[in-house]
Design an enzyme around this catalytic site. Structure first.
Site, mmCIF file in Angstrom:
data_model
loop_
_atom_site.group_PDB
_atom_site.id
_atom_site.type_symbol
_atom_site.label_atom_id
_atom_site.label_comp_id
_atom_site.label_asym_id
_atom_site.label_seq_id
_atom_site.Cartn_x
_atom_site.Cartn_y
_atom_site.Cartn_z
ATOM 1 N N GLY A 160 15.022 74.520 45.884
ATOM 2 C CA GLY A 160 14.466 75.346 44.802
ATOM 3 C C GLY A 160 14.657 74.716 43.434
ATOM 4 C CE LYS A 211 15.505 65.734 37.131
ATOM 5 N NZ LYS A 211 15.672 64.928 38.314
ATOM 6 C CB SER A 230 19.215 56.930 32.630
ATOM 7 O OG SER A 230 18.870 57.566 33.827
ATOM 8 N NE ARG A 272 23.209 78.973 43.906
ATOM 9 C CZ ARG A 272 23.765 78.529 42.785
ATOM 10 N NH1 ARG A 272 25.066 78.377 42.704
ATOM 11 N NH2 ARG A 272 23.012 78.223 41.733
ATOM 12 C CG ASP A 290 13.155 63.133 40.132
ATOM 13 O OD1 ASP A 290 13.698 62.063 39.802
ATOM 14 O OD2 ASP A 290 13.419 64.226 39.595
#
Ligand code: NAP
Length: 311
Positions: free
Chosen positions: A153, A90, A41, A177, A126
């Site tokens: 998730g 996030k 970035s 997971r 995103d």
């Protein structure tokens, strides 16, 4: 221009004025992550700032999970324009902002924070960045695809899942997971989509366990496989999908861009699948972040040239 160093820490933010008094132009934006050394970035956003003649720099900050709150309190005081949040901040970022836009609230995750009148405003680019990346890499809109998301998730996986649902994709299979997190997301998506006609009918949305047999049962009915886990960043990582389940009918998108070709992408290529790494998503979500901070269109060509697309 006096360049910023490789990466800063929370301790650096605590003595920022003293540390950066010689930075020219000043650092007033950056990315917070752990790990963060791999992030591209800074080179992309600094190219955008230069192209637009904006006199500031964007830097990399190694902020550990327990440090996010303090780091954000400091950037608020230091009058930053904004920051990006990456792995693993996030989801936690949503609780730290003063306001969140509709998509970030839905996704339960923030990847872009903008400072306005001393307030931290959270957004999530995103989902839209992913949608644009899939269109540019595979020339197909999400609404035409049956999609499996690995890591549904996490912050990125949730944003991608929401985007797929909002775009009315043909089918969505969520894998995580910790299966409970994917089940919770599915409940939120079902509630939102309740009563709306879905292309795939009753089975448009499914949650499966993170295990080979469950994946095998689904992959014959999937067009696009998305890896939204960090599996593949390290050479010792296992494949998120067993190689034997990948086939030429699949398109495989790995959100990871460092390394450029993960073991998943190599295995998918060997199986005859079409593949793309996360560079195009990085570019698109970064361009959207830039537009949020500076209220202008991002110089996407300059940003793209700063990324190692062709190396
Ligand atoms: P995150 O919020 O921490 O979520 C991580 C996800 O990966 C969770 O679903 C987690 O499952 C799963 N996971 C972690 N370790 C795993 C393992 N050993 N086995 C199976 N699943 C595992 O992280 P994030 O911010 O979403 O980032 C995820 C990845 O996307 C990172 O590699 C990041 O660099 C990449 N990314 C790329 C872009 C781009 O622009 N190209 C943008 C955003 C993110 P549990 O829920 O069970 O913990």
């Amino acid at each position: 221009m006096r360049q910023s160093t490789e990466r800063y820490t929370l301790a650096d933010l605590q003595r920022w004025e003293q540390l950066c008094e010689d930075s020219d132009p000043p650092i007033r934006a950056g990315v917070f992550g752990d790990p963060v050394a791999h992030s591209l970035s800074p080179q992309m956003q600094n190219a955008a700032l230069r192209a637009c003649g904006i006199s500031m720099q964007y830097a990399r900050f190694h902020i550990r999970p327990g440090e996010l709150r303090s780091a954000l309190r400091l950037v608020r005081k230091l009058d930053f324009v904004g920051v990006n949040l990456t792995l693993p901040h996030k989801r936690a970022g949503l609780a730290q902002v003063d306001e969140a836009d509709e998509f970030a609230a839905r996704a339960g995750a923030v990847n872009t924070i903008c400072l306005r009148s001393g307030k931290l405003i959270g957004s999530n680019t995103d989902g839209e960045g992913f949608e644009r990346a899939i269109r540019s890499e595979f020339a197909v809109p999400l609404r035409d695809l049956r999609i499996m998301i690995l890591g549904a998730g996490g912050g990125t996986g949730r944003a991608i899942a929401w985007q797929c649902a909002l775009e009315n994709c043909q089918r969505l299979v969520l894998v995580n997971r910790t299966v409970e997190k994917a089940q919770m997301l599915a409940q939120e998506l079902r509630l939102f989509c309740n009563g709306k006609a879905r292309p795939g009918g009753a089975t448009w949305l499914e949650v499966i366990e993170w295990e080979e047999l469950a994946m095998e049962a689904q992959l014959g009915k999937i067009d696009l496989i998305v890896n939204a886990t960090p599996l593949g960043m390290n050479p010792s990582d296992v494949l998120p999908v067993p190689a034997g389940l990948l086939a030429s009918q699949h398109a495989v998108f790995d959100c990871i861009y460092q390394p450029r070709k993960t073991a998943l992408l190599s295995a998918a290529e060997q199986a005859g699948a079409r593949v793309a790494n996360g560079l195009s998503m990085l570019l698109q979500q970064g361009a959207l972040s830039f537009s949020i901070w500076f209220q202008r269109e991002a110089p996407i060509d300059a940003m793209s040239k700063a990324l190692p697309f062709r190396q």
